[in-house]
Every structure is written in C-alpha cells, then in structure tokens.
Enzyme design. Structure first.
Site, mmCIF file in Angstrom:
data_model
loop_
_atom_site.group_PDB
_atom_site.id
_atom_site.type_symbol
_atom_site.label_atom_id
_atom_site.label_comp_id
_atom_site.label_asym_id
_atom_site.label_seq_id
_atom_site.Cartn_x
_atom_site.Cartn_y
_atom_site.Cartn_z
ATOM 1 N N HIS A 113 -11.262 -4.393 8.940
ATOM 2 C CA HIS A 113 -12.098 -4.361 7.572
ATOM 3 C C HIS A 113 -13.253 -4.031 7.407
ATOM 4 O O HIS A 113 -14.040 -4.242 6.276
ATOM 5 C CB HIS A 113 -12.533 -5.707 6.914
ATOM 6 N N GLU A 148 0.842 -0.887 0.253
ATOM 7 C CA GLU A 148 0.201 -0.383 -0.004
ATOM 8 C C GLU A 148 0.958 1.186 -0.268
ATOM 9 O O GLU A 148 0.389 2.114 -0.825
ATOM 10 C CB GLU A 148 -0.811 -0.220 1.457
HETATM 11 C C1 LIG Z 1 -2.357 -4.548 4.610
HETATM 12 C C2 LIG Z 1 -3.679 -5.498 4.010
HETATM 13 N N1 LIG Z 1 -3.438 -5.356 1.831
HETATM 14 C C3 LIG Z 1 -3.952 -6.277 2.247
HETATM 15 C C4 LIG Z 1 -4.928 -6.552 2.655
HETATM 16 C C5 LIG Z 1 -5.753 -7.943 1.439
HETATM 17 N N2 LIG Z 1 -5.680 -9.274 1.896
HETATM 18 C C6 LIG Z 1 -5.993 -10.052 2.505
HETATM 19 S S1 LIG Z 1 -5.482 -11.684 2.506
HETATM 20 C C7 LIG Z 1 -4.367 -11.339 0.816
HETATM 21 C C8 LIG Z 1 -3.169 -11.703 -0.059
HETATM 22 C C9 LIG Z 1 -2.875 -12.450 0.917
HETATM 23 O O1 LIG Z 1 -1.418 -12.798 -0.011
HETATM 24 P P1 LIG Z 1 -0.857 -13.655 0.481
HETATM 25 O O2 LIG Z 1 -0.360 -13.110 1.694
HETATM 26 O O3 LIG Z 1 0.290 -14.727 -0.288
HETATM 27 O O4 LIG Z 1 -1.440 -14.869 1.990
HETATM 28 P P2 LIG Z 1 -2.273 -15.952 1.259
HETATM 29 O O5 LIG Z 1 -3.592 -15.851 1.085
HETATM 30 O O6 LIG Z 1 -2.115 -16.489 -0.352
HETATM 31 O O7 LIG Z 1 -2.721 -17.115 2.310
HETATM 32 C C10 LIG Z 1 -4.781 -9.183 0.820
HETATM 33 C C11 LIG Z 1 -4.067 -9.287 -0.332
HETATM 34 C C12 LIG Z 1 -4.878 -6.806 3.734
HETATM 35 N N3 LIG Z 1 -5.571 -7.089 4.117
HETATM 36 N N4 LIG Z 1 -4.148 -6.148 3.975
#
Ligand SMILES: Cc1ncc(C[n+]2csc(CCOP(=O)(O)OP(=O)(O)O)c2C)c(N)n1
Ligand SMILES: [Mg+2]
Lengths: 322, 324
Positions: free
Chosen positions: B129, B60
């Site tokens: 959220h 972000e």
């Molecule tokens: C700071 C922040 N940015 C974006 C999100 C939205 N979001 C939730 S899970 C996710 C993907 C996370 O990917 P990863 O770290 O690879 O974990 P995975 O879901 O694959 O286990 C995103 C973008 C969030 N919750 N917090």
C-alpha cells in the site's frame, strides 16, 4: 456431531483470546502505539476458530487484511504478533510486514494479505503442494464477501475444483467490503451458491455460531483429506468495528450493529457451555484472567523490544544461496 | 488567494468538470457513499447521483476495463484505483487494452480515460500500500502519466487530464492530501509536458516529483544558507516529459540531481538523467546523481520506512557531491 469438552474449551479460549487481543490492539492504535492500517476481527471470532479447530500444524491457511484472528486460531504467538504490530525486530516479520502481512510459515500461515483476493490462487497452490506430497494436508483460504467478487476468486476456486485439490474456501461474509454492502456488490444472496459454478459443494452457515462453523468445516476438511476436492463455506457474520480503526461508519446503521451485537458469538457460546456444564462461571473468569494476562505480557514484550536496525532495511529481499 | 488542501483541490476539479460535461462519470471502490477513502470524491454522490458516481465491487479489472469500454462508447470515465499497488490485479486492462487500442485500431479509437490513484510511503501502510510505481506507466506507449506536487497543480492537471482524449494515469501521493496551497476558484488547465520551475537557482538543477518536490525545496533552503543556489524543477507529467525545460536548466547550472521516492533501479530518474546526458553531455560539470529509495519493498516499521524514503539530508548530501 459430539465434540470433546477439551475441544469446546479450546474453541472458547481461542475466541476469547482473539477478542481480548483485538480489543487491546484497538486501544493501542488509538494512542498511536500501533501504526498503519489496522483491521480488527471483533465479532467474527467463531469463523477462524471453528475452522482452525480441525487443522493440523502442517496444514496451510491463507489469511486477509483482517488476519489477526486467523493467526491466533492457527496457533500464532501473541508476543510475536504484538511485536510485529509495533514494528519491532522481534516481531513475526522482523517489523517489515505489520498487521497486513503478518505470517508464520512454520505454522502453515502463508500470510495476511494487503491485496483483497490475493489468497485464493495461493491457497490452490498450497493445496497442490499438499496433494503432491500426499501427506494428507489441506489448505484453507479465508476471504471476505468483497473478495469473492475478484477475478482471483474465480480463478483460484476453479483451479482447485478442476485439479480436485484439498482446499477449503471460507468466505467470511460480514455483509460489507469497506462501505459497500453485499446487496450493492452482487445479486446472489448466498455466496455459497457460487459453488455450483465449479461443481463443488457450497454451504451456508451461521458464522456467529462456532459449533455450526466447526461442523461445516469438519465435513469440508474430511472431504479434502479424503481426496474428494474443494468446498466453499460461507459464514454469515458481522464485524463490530469499523472497516479499519478510524472508520466513521457512515454506511451502516447503529440499529443494524445492535442487532448483530445481540448475536455475539462469544456470549452465545459461553451460555451454551455453561448450560452443558463444560464451563462454570468460575472457570470462565479464570480463562479470561489468563488471557488478559497473556495479552498484557505480549504488549510488554512488544514495548520492550528493539526497533529494527537500519541495515535490516536491505535484508531479505532475495534468498541468498547457502 | 483562497487556500485548499490537495484533496479539496482535486475534489473541486472533479465537481467543476462534472458540472460542465454530463458524459463524465466517476467509478471506483468506496467513491460514493464513503466519498473516497482519502475524501477526494466527497459530496459527488450527493450532487451527481448514483448514475454518475458509481461504487464498484472490489473488482479492479472491471473498474479499468469498464472505463475502456465506456470511453469507447462515448463517455469520459474517471476511474479510481484506491492504491496504485492494486494495479497488478488489473494491469492488462490498462496496458494491453486502454493504452494500445487506438494504435492497434489504426487510430480509430478515442479513449478519454482518467485513472486516478494514490501512491507513496509515509503512513506505515507497508509493502502493498505504499509503492511508487510511476515508472511502470512511463514505459507504456499510449499512456500519459501525471504526478502533481501541489494543490494548484493538482487541480489544473486533473482538469487537463479529464479533457484529454487519451488514457491518463493520474498519481496522487497520499502524504500530500492534507497539504494546503493557493488554488483559484475558477476552472483552469495546466498543459501536459510543461515542467514547472518551483525555485530558481544557478548552481545545480534538482528535478523532483510529487512529495519529493517539497523535500527538494527544503534542501534548497538549507543549501542556500551555505551559498549553494539550487534550481528545483518539477516535471509535473512524466509522459509527456518536458525534457527541454530540464535540459535548459542543466545548461544553466551544469549539474543535475534527480529525486524520486520510487526505488532507484528502473525509476523515472534513469530516464531523466539519460535524456539530459544525451542532450547536454558537454554542459555537465559533474556526473548526475539520483536520490531515490533503495531496491527493497517498502517496509512497515516506522524506523525502516523513514530510512527507505529519501530524506532532505540525502538530497543535501547529493547536491554537495555534485557541486564539490
Ligand atoms: C486488490 C485490492 N483492492 C482493494 C483493496 C482495498 N480494500 C482493503 S479491504 C477492502 C474490503 C474487503 O472486503 P471483504 O473482502 O468483504 O473483507 P472485510 O474487510 O469485510 O473483512 C478493500 C476494498 C485492497 N486492499 N486490495
Ligand atoms: Mg466483508
């Protein structure tokens, strides 16, 4: 590394417990019993299990939005977890947290996290407390491939490195952060390569092989307890479900999913245990039946639990002096 | 007239503006292939390609910071912050960099940035959220803050935001995305700083924002049956804030209730009430009231979440108190 049969069976049972729990949560979400965002850990069970197999009750973990598996592997109570997912007052967080904030501080579980990348600095801090107290505890930070692109990852790992903290950063590389594939979010193939930037060891392991995870985590945790500082472990794995329940999964192919399902960590480990004679078909069935019964019991407990009372809305915002 | 959902209205605004001005690009998490997790950027990647519709890593600070740099370099970024709650990860790039640059540089910077984001409770998405943080941005000189409540306003205000030469925080309440309403097909703008009187009335002024506009309208309908005539004013932008329209309404009704979903303490309601008190104290027949969330994080459990969100009943009760 030779592993005691008892430990092998614990790992098998833990992985299967996570799988059955998550399958049930998926079902309950589909019928509207579990509200909110639900991110399932199905397919990645070997990672939490192989790491937590080494952890003491007083060791710390930080978890993620995809946290049910970490909790179960660290000793979380299925009933309290399920009640939390249902939003009931008997749940781990009295219904205030839900799936994304489920926690059990008494078990060293410093919470699932709704903020991607929220964990690494917190894990560094928990490791600082551990080092300060000198009781040999460690802190494990679970995070995703996507989270490893956040600034907080750099800040947390660097701090742990420069202060030589007993922290282990476990990247669960499931190749996607929601819809964005790893290849579109970073140029390195191995996130473990990033360890070089902090002058700490970085390992890549097959995250669908619980023994491989167990061995790498064992070495990292030994180093941490011995005061040798942090380690970065990258576990290559795959989530079988959508990012969250309800995800249309338009960003990956069914072929890719099938390829990874052929490497399912649970049947793989089961076959190995059968071959080693640690497990028999009969015993496997018995374990499965027991887990299914525990999960059902957790659901019954959650369903029978009361909703929070409305005045609880205002409680627990501040710690009130005793 | 044709109807669109709130999300479709935003989507149409983005497409029409991107067709008009090739310097506009969209960047954010899952905005391309996925089309945005609430579908607002659906179809953009297919029409405008990867150069102009950029899926970013989860980063972000860099999403907002790169928008600042790109805007300084002559582009018009429309950056997306998936949930307003994530602003904490990236706040510096917004409030120390984007908001102040023009002023600090003695006027020699032009930063036409839109930061689109979602706010609000109602989905059991819990404490990280579901927040309504619009007041944070109102406190920062240099930012404009937009808070639409209908599909019509959403489209017009987003087009205005994109054409504005300043950093604009454009806040979309997630429970409004599915709401339908009449939306003209052609592009149109709605000026910032122009409140909209969503319902005329004579006994009390209810100023409400975003999802609360609709609850205020429902409350007004109920109160009308009891002979209480409620005027509902939707500021539509918090910075600039149309104090004049609000004050004029209060001069007519002599009573004020402000409703927002954000917690009461430090919320936009305090600013609105203070402005009215400063400018129309003598006109008030009763102390103004605020209906807002209690001073707690947003709880997960549906029963607590519903207790947290200001309800129609609470608005009705507050109105009755001020007209009593
Ligand atoms: C700071 C922040 N940015 C974006 C999100 C939205 N979001 C939730 S899970 C996710 C993907 C996370 O990917 P990863 O770290 O690879 O974990 P995975 O879901 O694959 O286990 C995103 C973008 C969030 N919750 N917090
Ligand atoms: Mg991932």
């Amino acid at each position: 590394m030779s592993i005691e049969p008892e430990n092998l069976l614990w790992m098998y049972t833990t992985m299967l417990t996570i799988r059955r729990f998550e399958e049930k949560v998926g079902e309950l979400f589909a019928v509207g019993k579990v509200p909110g965002f639900v991110h399932l850990y199905i397919g990645e069970e070997a990672v939490a299990t192989g790491v937590c197999a080494h952890l003491r009750k007083d060791d710390y973990i930080t978890s993620t939005h995809r946290g049910h598996g970490h909790l179960i592997a660290k000793g979380g109570d299925l009933k309290l977890m399920m009640a939390e997912l249902f939003g009931r007052r008997t749940g781990y967080c009295k219904g205030k947290g839900g799936s994304m904030h489920i926690a059990d501080v008494d078990l060293g579980i410093l919470g699932a996290n709704g903020i991607v990348g929220g964990g690494p600095p917190i894990a560094a801090g928990a490791a600082l407390a551990a080092k300060y107290r000198g009781a040999g505890q460690v802190a494990v930070c679970f995070l995703g491939d996507g989270a490893s692109n956040q600034g907080t990852f750099h800040e947390g790992v660097n701090l742990a490195s420069v202060w030589k903290l007993p922290a282990i950063f476990v990247v669960e590389n499931n190749m996607y952060g929601i819809s964005l594939s790893q290849t579109r979010s970073m140029r390195v193939q191995d996130i473990a390569d990033r360890a070089a930037a902090y002058d700490i060891p970085g390992f890549v392991v097959d995250g669908n092989d619980v023994i491989a995870v167990y061995e790498a985590a064992g070495e990292a945790i030994r180093r941490a307890r011995a005061g040798e500082g942090p380690t970065l472990i990258e576990c290559k794995t795959y989530r079988y479900r959508g990012h969250f329940e309800g995800d249309p999964m338009i960003y990956r192919t069914r072929e890719e999913e099938e390829m990874w399902k052929a490497k399912d960590p649970i049947p793989r480990f089961q076959a190995k245990l059968l071959e080693m004679g640690v497990l028999t078909e009969a015993k496997a069935k018995e374990i499965n039946d027991r887990i299914v019964a525990q999960v059902e019991e957790a659901v019954r407990f959650a369903e029978a639990s009361p909703w929070p009372a409305l005045e609880e809305l205002l409680e627990d915002v501040y710690t009130v002096a005793a | 007239m044709r109807t669109l959902t709130f999300a479709q209205a935003l989507n149409e605004a983005l497409k029409q503006e991107m067709r008009r001005d090739p310097t506009i690009y969209v960047a954010g998490e899952d905005v391309g292939v996925y089309g945005g997790i609430f579908g607002v950027t659906a179809g953009l990647l297919q029409e405008f390609g990867e150069d102009r519709v950029r899926d970013t890593p989860i980063t972000e600070s860099a999403i907002i910071g790169s928008a600042v740099g790109a805007a300084a370099g002559g582009l018009r970024p429309v950056a997306e912050l998936m949930f307003i709650d994530f602003i904490g990860v990236a706040l510096d790039q917004l409030y120390n960099q984007a908001a102040k640059m023009k002023y600090m540089f003695g006027g020699k910077a032009r930063l036409p940035i839109v930061l689109r984001t979602t706010c609000g409770a109602g989905m059991c998405a819990a404490a990280q959220h579901s927040q309504s943080l619009e007041a944070w941005f109102m406190h920062i000189p240099g930012l404009k803050v937009v808070v639409p409540s209908t599909p019509y306003d959403a489209k017009g205000l987003l087009i205005t935001a994109i054409r504005d030469d300043n950093p604009v925080v454009f806040i979309e309440h997630k429970m409004l995305y599915g709401m339908e309403g009449e939306v003209p097909e052609e592009p149109y703008t709605i000026p910032f700083g122009q409140a909209d009187i969503k319902r005329e009335g004579s006994d009390v002024t209810v100023v409400a924002t975003m999802a609360m506009v609709h609850k205020a309208l429902t409350a007004a309908e109920e109160l009308a049956k009891e002979g209480i005539s409620v005027e509902v004013v939707d500021p539509r932008t918090l910075t600039p804030l149309d104090v004049e329209t609000i004050v004029n309404s209060v001069k007519k009704t002599r009573r004020l209730v402000v409703v927002h979903e954000a917690v009461k303490q430090g919320g936009a309601g305090g600013e609105i009430v203070a402005s009215v008190v400063e400018e129309a104290f003598d006109y008030l027949d009763a102390p103004p009231k605020r209906v807002a969330a209690p001073f707690t994080p947003v709880p997960f459990s549906p029963v607590l979440e519903q207790a947290f969100i200001p309800s129609v009943e609470k608005i009705v009760a507050a109105v009755k108190e001020v007209v009593a």
